[in-house]
Design a protein around this motif. Structure first.
Motif, PDB file in Angstrom:
ATOM      1  N   GLU A 284      -2.719  10.432   3.742  1.00 22.23           N
ATOM      2  CA  GLU A 284      -3.322  11.203   4.825  1.00 22.23           C
ATOM      3  C   GLU A 284      -4.387  12.151   4.286  1.00 22.23           C
ATOM      4  O   GLU A 284      -5.443  12.318   4.902  1.00 22.23           O
ATOM      5  N   ARG A 285      -4.116  12.753   3.138  1.00 24.69           N
ATOM      6  CA  ARG A 285      -5.070  13.714   2.577  1.00 24.69           C
ATOM      7  C   ARG A 285      -6.384  13.049   2.199  1.00 24.69           C
ATOM      8  O   ARG A 285      -7.458  13.603   2.419  1.00 24.69           O
ATOM      9  N   TRP A 286      -6.299  11.850   1.644  1.00 22.97           N
ATOM     10  CA  TRP A 286      -7.501  11.125   1.220  1.00 22.97           C
ATOM     11  C   TRP A 286      -8.039  10.200   2.317  1.00 22.97           C
ATOM     12  O   TRP A 286      -9.065   9.583   2.128  1.00 22.97           O
ATOM     13  N   ARG A 287      -7.309  10.102   3.442  1.00 24.07           N
ATOM     14  CA  ARG A 287      -7.700   9.190   4.522  1.00 24.07           C
ATOM     15  C   ARG A 287      -7.847   7.757   3.999  1.00 24.07           C
ATOM     16  O   ARG A 287      -8.872   7.080   4.197  1.00 24.07           O
ATOM     17  N   VAL A 288      -6.791   7.336   3.334  1.00 24.67           N
ATOM     18  CA  VAL A 288      -6.750   6.004   2.715  1.00 24.67           C
ATOM     19  C   VAL A 288      -6.690   4.939   3.809  1.00 24.67           C
ATOM     20  O   VAL A 288      -5.985   5.104   4.807  1.00 24.67           O
ATOM     21  N   PRO A 289      -7.413   3.827   3.650  1.00 18.58           N
ATOM     22  CA  PRO A 289      -7.359   2.746   4.641  1.00 18.58           C
ATOM     23  C   PRO A 289      -5.942   2.242   4.859  1.00 18.58           C
ATOM     24  O   PRO A 289      -5.099   2.286   3.954  1.00 18.58           O
ATOM     25  N   ALA A 290      -5.696   1.724   6.054  1.00 19.38           N
ATOM     26  CA  ALA A 290      -4.341   1.337   6.453  1.00 19.38           C
ATOM     27  C   ALA A 290      -3.734   0.286   5.538  1.00 19.38           C
ATOM     28  O   ALA A 290      -2.542   0.348   5.219  1.00 19.38           O
ATOM     29  N   ASP A 291      -4.524  -0.709   5.100  1.00 17.71           N
ATOM     30  CA  ASP A 291      -3.947  -1.770   4.275  1.00 17.71           C
ATOM     31  C   ASP A 291      -3.441  -1.228   2.945  1.00 17.71           C
ATOM     32  O   ASP A 291      -2.367  -1.617   2.471  1.00 17.71           O
ATOM     33  N   CYS A 292      -4.180  -0.296   2.362  1.00 14.61           N
ATOM     34  CA  CYS A 292      -3.753   0.305   1.095  1.00 14.61           C
ATOM     35  C   CYS A 292      -2.537   1.204   1.305  1.00 14.61           C
ATOM     36  O   CYS A 292      -1.587   1.187   0.514  1.00 14.61           O
ATOM     37  N   ARG A 293      -2.557   1.994   2.369  1.00 15.75           N
ATOM     38  CA  ARG A 293      -1.451   2.912   2.640  1.00 15.75           C
ATOM     39  C   ARG A 293      -0.159   2.141   2.909  1.00 15.75           C
ATOM     40  O   ARG A 293       0.898   2.463   2.346  1.00 15.75           O
ATOM     41  N   GLU A 294      -0.229   1.115   3.741  1.00 18.22           N
ATOM     42  CA  GLU A 294       0.980   0.367   4.094  1.00 18.22           C
ATOM     43  C   GLU A 294       1.579  -0.345   2.893  1.00 18.22           C
ATOM     44  O   GLU A 294       2.806  -0.367   2.716  1.00 18.22           O
TER      45      GLU A 294
END
Length: 408
Positions: A284-294
């Motif tokens: 959330e802090r870095w606003r990482v893309p969804a595919d990487c976060r998941e």
């Protein structure tokens, strides 16, 4: 009007590397002259134009003045009077502050060629300290040119920037952009080492910084230190040409070990569940893309189970596949296994050991995907079953497929 090839294209040509992108600086021109010559304006913050035939970027020579904290806190001045040397002076590193004229002659007012030969990453001027993103850029270049060292005076300046709090003004999108690019370099571990050396890692990614100095059981981790293990895992990612989502997942997979209670050290029981909130917070802090976060969340939660799956029953392996949503998202499941293999091999002396768990679970997935769900559902309905009972019948068909594999 004079045009010069600048920056990375000059650097890479001198290093004998393939030149991917070419950037140009125009001296002695103003926006009106560029428009009259057929160039298309694209710059939002300062005058940048696209060439009418090649569509390469041509920027007017400019100077800059710091006006506020952070990456965007600059006032740019572009005019026909700005010299090439003045434009190059605002660049970050000497190896990026070279130009080449139409005859192929290199203009090198700040010693870039000497630093290339000496393999040194050195800042051009004290203005380096005005833009905190340059710390990230330097760390990324260290990951690309792993045999280059950071000049002592540059490292000292980076530490001053961090101590002054300027690093905290970076916008999340730019932090992620630079981290993502650094993770995809040939030696991503070097990026973390440089950021840690100057103190920036603790400010930008305290969850990762906290892993250094944390011990692990020598039986499973001969390298002992959790931070060192992470560096080795990232190097496995690079060696296997893993995609960004896998590399980010590997960056995050052991974050919980920085929180595991000290009375459990060095076993780190429960580090998987403890790590999940940290992965979510970092993403959330870095606003990482969804595919990487998941994928990072999935790897954090399940990597230990994947490592242990050879000792699982067919029922337990089916539950693992179900938790990972493997039959609906098989590509993500394969990336999970890829990250787990990098984790298993990112250990001192174990870099080339086999990882049969990957093929075992892929075999299981192939068997499950081969089950005729329509037929299983129809059979259940024919027996008078409905609702959840039909779902249980489908699961029974999947389990039967795995049991049949074991019997072979």
């Amino acid at each position: 009007m004079k045009q010069y090839l600048v920056g990375g294209a000059v650097r890479d040509r001198l290093l004998g590397l393939a030149v991917k992108d070419r950037d140009w600086v125009v001296v002695g021109a103003d926006p009106q002259a560029m428009l009259q010559a057929g160039y298309t304006p694209v710059g939002r913050d300062f005058p940048v134009f696209l060439h009418p035939q090649t569509y390469e970027e041509y920027a007017l020579a400019r100077t800059e003045r710091k006006t506020a904290p952070g990456y965007h806190g600059f006032d740019f001045q572009a005019s026909p009077e700005v010299t090439l040397e003045q434009d190059l002076a605002r660049r970050d590193l000497s190896i990026n502050a070279m130009a080449e004229d139409a005859e192929g002659q290199v203009i090198d007012p700040y010693g870039g060629q000497a630093d290339l030969a000496a393999k040194v990453l050195r800042h051009v001027s004290p203005a380096f300290a005005e833009d905190p993103v340059r710390i990230l850029r330097l760390a990324r270049f260290a990951a690309r040119f792993a045999d280059f060292r950071v000049a002592p005076e540059t490292l000292a300046l980076m530490r001053q920037i961090v101590a002054g709090g300027e690093i905290d003004a970076l916008v999340p999108e730019r932090v992620w952009q630079e981290f993502a690019r650094g993770l995809m370099e040939a030696q991503p571990a070097r990026m973390l080492e440089v950021l840690r050396d100057c103190g920036a890692l603790a400010r930008l990614c305290p969850e990762v910084d906290a892993l250094f100095g944390v011990p692990q059981p020598a039986a499973h981790h001969p390298e002992i230190d959790t931070g060192i293990h992470l560096l080795m895992v990232l190097q496995q990612c690079a060696a296997q040409a893993a995609p960004l989502a896998v590399r980010f997942a590997c960056l995050c997979h052991d974050l919980g070990k920085g929180l595991t209670p000290t009375d459990l050290l060095p076993r780190h029981i429960g580090h998987e569940s403890r790590g999940l909130p940290l992965v979510k917070r970092l993403s959330e802090r870095w606003r990482v893309p969804a595919d990487c976060r998941e994928l990072a969340e999935l790897v954090t939660r399940e990597h230990t189970h994947v490592h242990q799956c050879e000792g699982f029953s067919a029922e337990a392996r089916l539950r693992l596949l179900e938790r990972c949503d493997a039959w609906r998202r098989p590509e993500r499941f394969e990336q999970l296994l890829w990250a787990c293999e990098c984790d298993a091999r990112g250990r001192q002396g174990l870099e080339h050991r086999p990882y049969p768990q990957r093929e075992l679970l892929l075999r299981d997935l192939r068997a499950v995907l081969g089950v005729d769900l329509g037929a299983a559902s129809a059979a259940a309905l024919a027996e008078g079953k409905s609702g959840p009972a039909v779902g249980r019948a489908v699961q029974a068909a999947r389990l039967k497929a795995l049991l049949e594999l074991q019997a072979v």
